[in-house]
Design a protein around this motif. Structure first.
Motif, PDB file in Angstrom:
ATOM      1  N   SER A 147      43.163   3.471  64.300  1.00  0.00           N
ATOM      2  CA  SER A 147      44.171   4.345  63.695  1.00  0.00           C
ATOM      3  C   SER A 147      45.293   3.532  63.054  1.00  0.00           C
ATOM      4  O   SER A 147      45.754   3.850  61.960  1.00  0.00           O
ATOM      5  CB  SER A 147      44.761   5.295  64.733  1.00  0.00           C
ATOM      6  OG  SER A 147      43.783   6.188  65.200  1.00  0.00           O
TER       7      SER A 147
ATOM      8  N   GLU B  87      45.644  16.619  55.526  1.00  0.00           N
ATOM      9  CA  GLU B  87      46.280  16.578  56.839  1.00  0.00           C
ATOM     10  C   GLU B  87      46.412  15.128  57.274  1.00  0.00           C
ATOM     11  O   GLU B  87      45.432  14.394  57.323  1.00  0.00           O
ATOM     12  CB  GLU B  87      45.448  17.347  57.855  1.00  0.00           C
ATOM     13  CG  GLU B  87      45.337  18.828  57.557  1.00  0.00           C
ATOM     14  CD  GLU B  87      44.469  19.536  58.575  1.00  0.00           C
ATOM     15  OE1 GLU B  87      44.102  18.913  59.600  1.00  0.00           O
ATOM     16  OE2 GLU B  87      44.155  20.700  58.354  1.00  0.00           O
ATOM     17  N   SER B  88      47.611  14.720  57.608  1.00  0.00           N
ATOM     18  CA  SER B  88      47.834  13.339  58.036  1.00  0.00           C
ATOM     19  C   SER B  88      47.128  13.023  59.341  1.00  0.00           C
ATOM     20  O   SER B  88      46.858  11.862  59.643  1.00  0.00           O
ATOM     21  CB  SER B  88      49.325  13.079  58.192  1.00  0.00           C
ATOM     22  OG  SER B  88      49.968  13.240  56.960  1.00  0.00           O
ATOM     23  N   SER B  89      46.806  14.040  60.112  1.00  0.00           N
ATOM     24  CA  SER B  89      46.134  13.805  61.391  1.00  0.00           C
ATOM     25  C   SER B  89      44.718  13.293  61.211  1.00  0.00           C
ATOM     26  O   SER B  89      44.113  12.816  62.174  1.00  0.00           O
ATOM     27  CB  SER B  89      46.126  15.092  62.215  1.00  0.00           C
ATOM     28  OG  SER B  89      45.343  16.085  61.573  1.00  0.00           O
TER      29      SER B  89
ATOM     30  N   THR C 149      45.222   9.624  62.048  1.00  0.00           N
ATOM     31  CA  THR C 149      45.723   9.250  63.369  1.00  0.00           C
ATOM     32  C   THR C 149      44.865   9.783  64.510  1.00  0.00           C
ATOM     33  O   THR C 149      44.524   9.023  65.414  1.00  0.00           O
ATOM     34  CB  THR C 149      47.168   9.735  63.542  1.00  0.00           C
ATOM     35  OG1 THR C 149      47.217  11.138  63.269  1.00  0.00           O
ATOM     36  CG2 THR C 149      48.091   8.990  62.605  1.00  0.00           C
ATOM     37  N   THR C 150      44.511  11.050  64.507  1.00  0.00           N
ATOM     38  CA  THR C 150      43.775  11.618  65.633  1.00  0.00           C
ATOM     39  C   THR C 150      42.444  12.236  65.245  1.00  0.00           C
ATOM     40  O   THR C 150      41.731  12.727  66.112  1.00  0.00           O
ATOM     41  CB  THR C 150      44.617  12.695  66.344  1.00  0.00           C
ATOM     42  OG1 THR C 150      44.922  13.729  65.403  1.00  0.00           O
ATOM     43  CG2 THR C 150      45.877  12.106  66.928  1.00  0.00           C
ATOM     44  N   GLY C 151      42.092  12.240  63.978  1.00  0.00           N
ATOM     45  CA  GLY C 151      40.842  12.847  63.543  1.00  0.00           C
ATOM     46  C   GLY C 151      39.639  12.142  64.130  1.00  0.00           C
ATOM     47  O   GLY C 151      39.511  10.930  64.038  1.00  0.00           O
TER      48      GLY C 151
END
Length: 136
Positions: A89, A106-108, A111-113
């Protein structure tokens, strides 16, 4: 041409591409102060998501193999997976110049996708490698 796209290549279409096409501003004062986006370039966005998914999938498989080879068991293996996921990440954030919103809806996604989606692949490769090396 490299399949890693935005990591090594500089020329489109094999780089991390901006997801948006800017909308031309009109002369009204309300719209002059804010930057508006007209549309999302679906091809660029799909390419970026595919690159992230590719990296996450192979990262989960490789992390599982490493855990199995090292003989990690119980929570140590999951902790190793979370550390490697966090490392990937951070690398993705660095490659997007810490502005993932410029490249993804989506910025996720950066980071968390894929955190929970690739756990099964990680577990499978971890268990199989552990059993082949340490049990059999």
């Amino acid at each position: 041409q490299s399949t890693w796209g935005f990591f090594f290549d500089k020329d489109p279409p094999n780089e991390l591409m901006s997801k948006t096409v800017p909308k031309e501003q009109t002369s009204s004062k309300k719209e002059e102060t804010s930057f508006q986006l007209d549309e999302v370039n679906a091809e660029h966005h799909a390419f970026n998501l595919a690159q992230v998914k590719y990296l996450r999938t192979y990262g989960a498989a490789i992390t599982g193999v490493i855990c199995g080879l090292l003989g990690l068991a119980s929570l140590y293996g999951f902790a190793f997976y979370l550390v490697s996921f966090a490392f990937v990440s951070i690398v993705l954030l660095m490659k997007s110049h810490f502005r993932p919103g410029d490249f993804f809806i989506e910025s996720s996604a950066v980071t968390t996708g894929g955190l929970t989606a690739d756990v099964m692949l990680f577990l499978m490769s971890w268990v199989i490698t552990y059993n082949v090396v340490h049990v059999l």
